[in-house]
Motif scaffolding. Structure first.
Motif, PDB file in Angstrom:
ATOM      1  N   VAL A 206      11.889   9.357 -15.930  1.00  0.00           N
ATOM      2  CA  VAL A 206      11.743   7.906 -16.075  1.00  0.00           C
ATOM      3  C   VAL A 206      12.457   7.374 -17.313  1.00  0.00           C
ATOM      4  O   VAL A 206      13.166   6.357 -17.241  1.00  0.00           O
ATOM      5  N   ALA A 207      12.272   8.038 -18.443  1.00  0.00           N
ATOM      6  CA  ALA A 207      12.887   7.548 -19.688  1.00  0.00           C
ATOM      7  C   ALA A 207      14.409   7.507 -19.564  1.00  0.00           C
ATOM      8  O   ALA A 207      15.066   6.554 -20.003  1.00  0.00           O
TER       9      ALA A 207
ATOM     10  N   ALA B 192      10.023   1.351  -7.149  1.00  0.00           N
ATOM     11  CA  ALA B 192      10.354   2.456  -8.059  1.00  0.00           C
ATOM     12  C   ALA B 192       9.173   2.893  -8.915  1.00  0.00           C
ATOM     13  O   ALA B 192       9.303   3.789  -9.748  1.00  0.00           O
ATOM     14  N   SER B 193       8.005   2.285  -8.713  1.00  0.00           N
ATOM     15  CA  SER B 193       6.848   2.609  -9.560  1.00  0.00           C
ATOM     16  C   SER B 193       6.385   4.052  -9.382  1.00  0.00           C
ATOM     17  O   SER B 193       5.774   4.623 -10.292  1.00  0.00           O
TER      18      SER B 193
ATOM     19  N   PHE C 206       0.826  -1.214   0.000  1.00  0.00           N
ATOM     20  CA  PHE C 206       0.000   0.000   0.000  1.00  0.00           C
ATOM     21  C   PHE C 206       0.860   1.265   0.000  1.00  0.00           C
ATOM     22  O   PHE C 206       0.348   2.354  -0.207  1.00  0.00           O
ATOM     23  N   ARG C 207       2.166   1.105   0.281  1.00  0.00           N
ATOM     24  CA  ARG C 207       3.086   2.242   0.200  1.00  0.00           C
ATOM     25  C   ARG C 207       4.479   1.701  -0.126  1.00  0.00           C
ATOM     26  O   ARG C 207       5.375   1.704   0.710  1.00  0.00           O
ATOM     27  N   PRO C 208       4.668   1.245  -1.346  1.00  0.00           N
ATOM     28  CA  PRO C 208       5.913   0.540  -1.687  1.00  0.00           C
ATOM     29  C   PRO C 208       7.089   1.434  -2.041  1.00  0.00           C
ATOM     30  O   PRO C 208       8.222   0.964  -2.110  1.00  0.00           O
ATOM     31  N   GLN C 209       6.848   2.723  -2.284  1.00  0.00           N
ATOM     32  CA  GLN C 209       7.893   3.566  -2.846  1.00  0.00           C
ATOM     33  C   GLN C 209       9.103   3.732  -1.937  1.00  0.00           C
ATOM     34  O   GLN C 209       8.976   3.989  -0.750  1.00  0.00           O
TER      35      GLN C 209
ATOM     36  N   ASN D  68       4.743   8.622 -11.879  1.00  0.00           N
ATOM     37  CA  ASN D  68       3.839   9.749 -11.611  1.00  0.00           C
ATOM     38  C   ASN D  68       4.567  10.963 -11.052  1.00  0.00           C
ATOM     39  O   ASN D  68       4.319  12.101 -11.471  1.00  0.00           O
ATOM     40  N   ASP D  69       5.473  10.713 -10.081  1.00  0.00           N
ATOM     41  CA  ASP D  69       6.089  11.837  -9.373  1.00  0.00           C
ATOM     42  C   ASP D  69       7.284  12.433 -10.107  1.00  0.00           C
ATOM     43  O   ASP D  69       7.618  13.601  -9.909  1.00  0.00           O
TER      44      ASP D  69
END
Length: 554
Positions: free
Chosen positions: A529-530, A518-519, A56-59, A523-524
């Motif tokens: 990301v690229a 790292a997902s 629920f909060r993997p970052q 969004n953030d």
């Protein structure tokens, strides 16, 4: 390399199994198969629970997560240790990276990715934080209370183990009870609006409430597991708990044998004392702590020394010269082995240690009582109960006779309790001078010492409460034990409070985000990301293109 090391370890286990029974080693105790399977199931239940919450909060973002994740990524790309430093391109990692190393080892061994194993490793440790105290305290309770375990009482050792496991892995401290339950209740009685409770406040109390210059830290495992850092003191939880269990196994094996009579000039005697497998392995573990969490190297050298001293007092019939001689030799043995084991790390490590200073600030009495009053009272009560029983009627007046009369589980609980109390007292007297000296002098010292004290207290309380309830002869011990058990169970509410505050509505699977640490980048930090993906795919090793200054942990 990881596969090769694992094969060697497996072969070593096979050799130990073949020669089990010699030197006090029992690799696969008869009649214990169901217990072994049961503990594996308990481990998996808690591993699954924490892994579910982590989703629920993997970052790996915020606090020290970027650093811990970065250590793992750096070692994944490196063929040597220490790996290149994340922030200083001219140097290598100059920190206790052992915990992240073990995480990377398992990552490579299983063919996984750091994006997933960062979270799996922290939930792996959290599961050990329950099952290892459970196993130890359950065994201690069986050893001490076996004569009283009839009928329904046979389940008490398991209950004591569960309480110990919960006390170490999910409990908070009395700060949670006082500031989230008692004070809001009093405010409601007065018609005032109750203050909300923020779970990190239980770890930032001395120096913060009231606000004074002496800022300190007094964290504990549940807070760490919820927050999600994979820092040195967190990963080492499973290793220090293993060491404590190992020390109990040795003390127990010694007591089960006849007292050893030292005969001067007997080389065989000293050979036997220097080749005790438990102590040799303890020395290796203590040496490893310099690599995983240096503070634990100091702490558990003292804890091990206490166990060795207490055991030798009983083993050598109270003969002072023999006790001191053997204890001193074994202490030197532990120091030498631990230093040799840690050489690959220490030869390339620049310590931040600047000496020891006298504490200029001290905690307020009411703050110490709120944080440590419950475990200290229960520990002292247990010690008084044990000593009173053995001194009753004028028996066991000498120190040796007293310790000889005390059962192994009781004696080991006393050692754990006294060590924990000492760890609480030390930051009130001295502190280690380090980079935090200006403004937060006691913070790191109190943090690292009381973290270990919390775990030792958790196991001592789990054992002591049920030991006094079943075996104490005075009702006052039983009554206080019941009160202590109620208050201890009340602190378990910290788990629910912190899980909800940090992970959100965990009972709604639709909120589940998965384990990819790292997902959050998608969004953030969409603009990066690229570039990150391209670098990971195309760049090998850790070449440096450009180094820029920035804030710590960023």
């Amino acid at each position: 390399t990881c596969i090769g090391v694992s094969v060697v370890c497996a072969v070593g286990c096979g050799v130990l199994y073949h020669f089990q029974g010699k030197n006090g080693i029992d690799c696969f105790p008869s009649g214990k198969v169901n217990l072994i399977y049961g503990e594996e199931i308990l481990f998996f239940i808690f591993f699954l629970m924490w892994t579910y919450f982590a989703g629920f909060r993997p970052q790996a973002y915020g606090t020290e997560k970027f650093m811990d994740y970065g250590f793992m990524e750096a070692m994944m790309r490196s063929t040597t240790l220490p790996a290149r430093d994340l922030w200083y391109s001219e140097g290598t990692i100059n920190y206790y990276y052992g915990g992240q190393y073990f995480a990377v080892f398992l990552t490579k061994l299983t063919g996984s990715k750091v994006e997933l194993t960062y979270n799996l490793m922290r939930t792996f440790v959290a599961a050990f934080a329950f099952v290892l105290p459970f196993s130890l305290v359950r065994q201690m309770s069986v050893d001490r209370l076996k004569e009283s375990l009839t009928g329904k009482k046979r389940c008490l050792p398991a209950v004591a183990g569960i309480i110990a496991g919960l006390s170490v892995s999910i409990a908070g401290n009395m700060h949670y009870v006082v500031y989230s339950k008692i004070i809001p209740w009093l405010q409601n009685l007065q018609g005032k609006e109750a203050d909300s409770y923020w779970f990190p406040d239980a770890t930032r109390y001395i120096g913060y409430n009231p606000d004074v210059p002496d800022k300190t830290i007094h964290e504990f495992p549940c807070y760490s597991f919820v927050l999600g850092d994979l820092h040195a003191h967190v990963v080492n939880v499973m290793f220090v708990l293993f060491l404590v269990g190992l020390l109990y196994a040795w003390m127990r094996s010694v007591r089960m044998r006849e007292a050893v009579i030292m005969k001067p000039g007997r080389k065989q005697f000293w050979k036997k004392q220097l080749l005790i497998p438990h102590i040799l392995l303890a020395a290796v573990m203590i040496g490893m702590f310099r690599f995983t969490n240096f503070w634990d190297f100091i702490i558990y050298f003292v804890v091990t020394g206490g166990v060795v001293l207490f055991t030798n007092i009983v083993q050598f019939d109270g003969k002072v010269k023999r006790i001191l001689a053997v204890t001193a030799v074994q202490a030197v043995e532990i120091i030498v082995i631990s230093y040799v084991v840690s050489l690959p790390f220490t030869l390339q490590f620049d310590s931040m240690f600047k000496g020891v200073g006298i504490a200029q600030n001290h905690s307020m009495i009411h703050q110490l009582l709120i944080l440590w009053g419950l475990p200290v009272v229960l520990t002292v009560l247990l010690i008084i109960c044990i000593i009173w029983e053995k001194l009753r009627g004028g028996a066991n007046r000498s120190l040796y006779k007293l310790m000889k009369a005390i059962s192994v589980p009781d004696l080991f609980a006393i050692v754990m309790g006294l060590c924990a109390i000492g760890l609480i007292v030390i930051p009130e007297l001295v502190y280690v001078r380090d980079i935090y000296e200006n403004g937060n002098a006691r913070a790191n010292t109190m943090f690292k010492l009381t973290y270990q004290a919390y775990m030792l207290f958790g196991m001592t309380m789990g054992y002591g409460i049920f030991r006094m309830l079943v075996a104490a002869r005075k009702k006052v011990f039983k009554v206080v034990s019941v009160i202590g058990l109620v208050l201890l169970c009340w602190t378990f509410g910290y788990f629910g409070n912190s899980v909800y505050a940090w992970f959100g509505k965990v009972w709604e699977p639709s909120e589940y985000k998965g384990l990819n640490a790292a997902s959050f980048l998608e969004n953030d930090f969409a603009e990066d990301v690229a570039g990150i993906k391209w670098l990971k795919k195309n760049v090998k090793g850790a070449p440096v293109v450009l180094e820029a200054n920035g804030d710590s942990y960023s």
